[in-house]
Design a protein around this motif. Structure first.
Motif, PDB file in Angstrom:
ATOM      1  N   GLU A  53       6.798 -11.359  41.735  1.00  0.00           N
ATOM      2  CA  GLU A  53       6.067 -10.141  41.374  1.00  0.00           C
ATOM      3  C   GLU A  53       5.486  -9.482  42.615  1.00  0.00           C
ATOM      4  N   ARG A  54       4.902 -10.301  43.489  1.00  0.00           N
ATOM      5  CA  ARG A  54       4.347  -9.759  44.735  1.00  0.00           C
ATOM      6  C   ARG A  54       5.461  -9.164  45.597  1.00  0.00           C
ATOM      7  N   CYS A  55       6.579  -9.868  45.677  1.00  0.00           N
ATOM      8  CA  CYS A  55       7.673  -9.396  46.510  1.00  0.00           C
ATOM      9  C   CYS A  55       8.266  -8.097  45.967  1.00  0.00           C
ATOM     10  N   LEU A  56       8.379  -8.004  44.649  1.00  0.00           N
ATOM     11  CA  LEU A  56       8.897  -6.777  44.054  1.00  0.00           C
ATOM     12  C   LEU A  56       7.962  -5.610  44.335  1.00  0.00           C
ATOM     13  N   ALA A  57       6.663  -5.860  44.278  1.00  0.00           N
ATOM     14  CA  ALA A  57       5.689  -4.808  44.589  1.00  0.00           C
ATOM     15  C   ALA A  57       5.799  -4.390  46.047  1.00  0.00           C
ATOM     16  N   ASP A  58       5.987  -5.364  46.935  1.00  0.00           N
ATOM     17  CA  ASP A  58       6.159  -5.052  48.358  1.00  0.00           C
ATOM     18  C   ASP A  58       7.425  -4.223  48.581  1.00  0.00           C
ATOM     19  N   MET A  59       8.491  -4.566  47.868  1.00  0.00           N
ATOM     20  CA  MET A  59       9.741  -3.823  48.014  1.00  0.00           C
ATOM     21  C   MET A  59       9.569  -2.378  47.564  1.00  0.00           C
ATOM     22  N   ARG A  60       8.925  -2.185  46.421  1.00  0.00           N
ATOM     23  CA  ARG A  60       8.719  -0.823  45.924  1.00  0.00           C
ATOM     24  C   ARG A  60       7.855  -0.011  46.900  1.00  0.00           C
ATOM     25  N   ALA A  61       6.827  -0.642  47.454  1.00  0.00           N
ATOM     26  CA  ALA A  61       5.976   0.054  48.419  1.00  0.00           C
ATOM     27  C   ALA A  61       6.768   0.426  49.668  1.00  0.00           C
ATOM     28  N   PHE A  62       7.619  -0.475  50.104  1.00  0.00           N
ATOM     29  CA  PHE A  62       8.451  -0.218  51.282  1.00  0.00           C
ATOM     30  C   PHE A  62       9.398   0.953  51.030  1.00  0.00           C
ATOM     31  N   LEU A  63      10.009   0.983  49.857  1.00  0.00           N
ATOM     32  CA  LEU A  63      10.943   2.059  49.528  1.00  0.00           C
ATOM     33  C   LEU A  63      10.224   3.376  49.263  1.00  0.00           C
ATOM     34  N   ASP A  64       8.996   3.299  48.771  1.00  0.00           N
ATOM     35  CA  ASP A  64       8.231   4.515  48.481  1.00  0.00           C
ATOM     36  C   ASP A  64       7.634   5.137  49.731  1.00  0.00           C
ATOM     37  N   ASP A  65       7.647   4.410  50.841  1.00  0.00           N
ATOM     38  CA  ASP A  65       7.098   4.913  52.094  1.00  0.00           C
ATOM     39  C   ASP A  65       8.010   6.028  52.608  1.00  0.00           C
ATOM     40  N   THR A  66       7.539   7.251  52.531  1.00  0.00           N
ATOM     41  CA  THR A  66       8.356   8.410  52.917  1.00  0.00           C
ATOM     42  C   THR A  66       8.057   8.874  54.333  1.00  0.00           C
ATOM     43  N   ALA A  67       7.468   8.014  55.153  1.00  0.00           N
ATOM     44  CA  ALA A  67       7.127   8.417  56.521  1.00  0.00           C
ATOM     45  C   ALA A  67       8.373   8.796  57.307  1.00  0.00           C
ATOM     46  N   ASP A  68       9.494   8.115  57.010  1.00  0.00           N
ATOM     47  CA  ASP A  68      10.734   8.403  57.721  1.00  0.00           C
ATOM     48  C   ASP A  68      11.836   8.664  56.700  1.00  0.00           C
ATOM     49  N   THR A  69      12.025   9.934  56.366  1.00  0.00           N
ATOM     50  CA  THR A  69      13.017  10.281  55.347  1.00  0.00           C
ATOM     51  C   THR A  69      14.377  10.600  55.956  1.00  0.00           C
ATOM     52  N   ASP A  70      14.483  10.524  57.274  1.00  0.00           N
ATOM     53  CA  ASP A  70      15.754  10.826  57.925  1.00  0.00           C
ATOM     54  C   ASP A  70      16.579   9.571  58.176  1.00  0.00           C
ATOM     55  N   ASP A  71      16.065   8.421  57.801  1.00  0.00           N
ATOM     56  CA  ASP A  71      16.804   7.194  58.053  1.00  0.00           C
ATOM     57  C   ASP A  71      17.971   7.075  57.083  1.00  0.00           C
ATOM     58  N   ASP A  72      18.896   6.192  57.415  1.00  0.00           N
ATOM     59  CA  ASP A  72      20.050   5.930  56.573  1.00  0.00           C
ATOM     60  C   ASP A  72      19.571   5.210  55.311  1.00  0.00           C
ATOM     61  N   PRO A  73      19.799   5.773  54.129  1.00  0.00           N
ATOM     62  CA  PRO A  73      19.317   5.118  52.901  1.00  0.00           C
ATOM     63  C   PRO A  73      19.932   3.748  52.686  1.00  0.00           C
ATOM     64  N   VAL A  74      21.169   3.545  53.136  1.00  0.00           N
ATOM     65  CA  VAL A  74      21.787   2.229  52.991  1.00  0.00           C
ATOM     66  C   VAL A  74      21.086   1.215  53.884  1.00  0.00           C
ATOM     67  N   GLN A  75      20.756   1.623  55.094  1.00  0.00           N
ATOM     68  CA  GLN A  75      20.002   0.742  55.979  1.00  0.00           C
ATOM     69  C   GLN A  75      18.637   0.430  55.379  1.00  0.00           C
ATOM     70  N   ARG A  76      18.055   1.424  54.726  1.00  0.00           N
ATOM     71  CA  ARG A  76      16.725   1.248  54.139  1.00  0.00           C
ATOM     72  C   ARG A  76      16.739   0.183  53.043  1.00  0.00           C
ATOM     73  N   VAL A  77      17.724   0.236  52.164  1.00  0.00           N
ATOM     74  CA  VAL A  77      17.763  -0.752  51.080  1.00  0.00           C
ATOM     75  C   VAL A  77      18.145  -2.134  51.618  1.00  0.00           C
ATOM     76  N   CYS A  78      18.936  -2.174  52.684  1.00  0.00           N
ATOM     77  CA  CYS A  78      19.229  -3.470  53.314  1.00  0.00           C
ATOM     78  C   CYS A  78      17.952  -4.077  53.895  1.00  0.00           C
ATOM     79  N   ASP A  79      17.135  -3.248  54.525  1.00  0.00           N
ATOM     80  CA  ASP A  79      15.854  -3.725  55.061  1.00  0.00           C
ATOM     81  C   ASP A  79      14.930  -4.164  53.928  1.00  0.00           C
TER      82      ASP A  79
END
Length: 227
Positions: A53-79
């Motif tokens: 549950e904690r890890c899923l919350a961390d993942m959602r927060a990481f994906l919701d972070d829009t500070a860098d919207t120019d990154d490769d979305p595939v790289q983002r989900v891999c990270d």
């Protein structure tokens, strides 16, 4: 309290077996009451996966972070998937014990699949938002999310099968590399179709309509400089 319940549960699972251990057994060994158990875990299955549950919350927060919207979305989900790996790698002994236990108990395997599906949905939701302007954006999002989860799990289970020996990060990175190579930004066409610069090479050959096929092939090979 939470850690004490997890420690007591796994001690009993290893000694008696999962099916033979009750919640009453766990709280007795931990020295707490049943209400304390259910304050942290809705069921016995949840105590086997106390950190997801904690890890899923961390993942959602990481994906919701829009500070860098120019990154490769595939790289983002891999990270994002690497956050799950980090959770497992933080405690190799516990992770290996859980892996062995899950293999032995069908109910836990089913529970684990439901947890994995939640990670996949989180990745797909993020990708749908990033790929909405692309051709088949929704389809690509679902396929890429499934590929990331499959690649991550392949590398993770390889490490778990080795009893947590070796470099878990290297195994997962190797598997995720296939996902990036297949779906990375440089290979993703827009709605308008593939861009010319996406092709490695383009060869145009002009030949007579009635020319035999072998002659056309010969002209292509000659153009490419092949013998």
């Amino acid at each position: 309290m939470r850690d004490a319940l997890v420690a007591a549960a796994f001690q009993l699972f290893l000694e008696r077996g999962y099916e033979q251990t009750t919640i009453d057994d766990i709280v007795t060994l931990a020295g707490v009451g049943r209400r304390s158990f259910f304050r942290y875990f809705p069921s016995k299955e949840d105590v086997v996966f106390p950190d997801h549950e904690r890890c899923l919350a961390d993942m959602r927060a990481f994906l919701d972070d829009t500070a860098d919207t120019d990154d490769d979305p595939v790289q983002r989900v891999c990270d994002a998937a690497r956050l799950v790996l980090r959770m497992y790698a933080e405690n190799p002994t516990f992770s290996v014990q859980r892996y062995r236990l899950t293999k032995e108990v069908p109910g836990l395997r089913a529970y684990e699949l439901s947890v994995v599906r939640r990670y996949e949905r989180a990745l797909a939701e993020y990708l749908r938002g990033r790929l909405t302007a692309r051709r088949d954006g929704t389809l690509r999002a679902e396929v890429i999310a499934a590929a990331v989860v499959a690649a991550h799990n392949n590398g993770l289970r390889s490490w778990l099968r080795s009893d947590g020996q070796g470099d878990a990060t290297a195994a997962v990175d190797h598997a995720l590399g296939y996902v990036r190579a297949t779906f990375g930004d440089s290979r993703e066409p827009s709605r308008g179709g593939p861009r010319a610069e996406e092709y490695d090479d383009v060869v145009v050959v002009v030949s007579r309509r009635d020319a035999p096929l072998w002659r056309v092939v010969q002209e292509i090979e000659s153009t490419l400089g092949r013998d």
